[in-house]
Design a protein around this motif. Structure first.
Motif, PDB file in Angstrom:
ATOM      1  N   TYR A  37       0.825  -1.207   0.000  1.00 24.92           N
ATOM      2  CA  TYR A  37       0.000   0.000   0.000  1.00 24.92           C
ATOM      3  C   TYR A  37       0.862   1.261   0.000  1.00 24.92           C
ATOM      4  CZ  TYR A  37      -4.146  -2.822   1.094  1.00 24.92           C
ATOM      5  OH  TYR A  37      -5.171  -3.722   1.062  1.00 24.92           O
ATOM      6  N   THR A  41       0.918   3.963  -3.025  1.00 27.00           N
ATOM      7  CA  THR A  41       0.565   5.354  -2.739  1.00 27.00           C
ATOM      8  C   THR A  41       1.657   6.299  -3.238  1.00 27.00           C
ATOM      9  OG1 THR A  41      -0.706   4.667  -0.808  1.00 27.00           O
ATOM     10  CG2 THR A  41      -0.046   6.980  -0.903  1.00 27.00           C
ATOM     11  N   HIS A  42       2.916   5.942  -3.003  1.00 25.96           N
ATOM     12  CA  HIS A  42       4.020   6.778  -3.478  1.00 25.96           C
ATOM     13  C   HIS A  42       4.079   6.789  -5.007  1.00 25.96           C
ATOM     14  CE1 HIS A  42       5.385   6.714   0.695  1.00 25.96           C
ATOM     15  NE2 HIS A  42       6.100   7.773   0.378  1.00 25.96           N
TER      16      HIS A  42
END
Length: 58
Positions: A37, A41-42
């Protein structure tokens, strides 16, 4: 006939230390999922920044 009842009753009892290994495997799975996750996200944030950088060009 009583031997069958004894083995069945023994199978229902939890094994000592079984919860510890299950907890470790669940924790490992949670850490792997959290890492995925965080990476995703990055990656998404980098893509959004790239879009802003390309949109700012004239």
């Amino acid at each position: 006939m009583s031997d069958t009842a004894d083995t069945t009753a023994g199978a229902d009892r939890p094994v000592k230390g079984d919860g510890t290994s299950e907890e470790k495997s669940r924790r490992k799975a949670m850490l792997i999922r959290a890492g995925i996750y965080i990476f995703a996200t990055h990656l998404f944030a980098g893509f959004v920044l790239l879009l802003f950088a390309l949109g700012d060009r004239k």
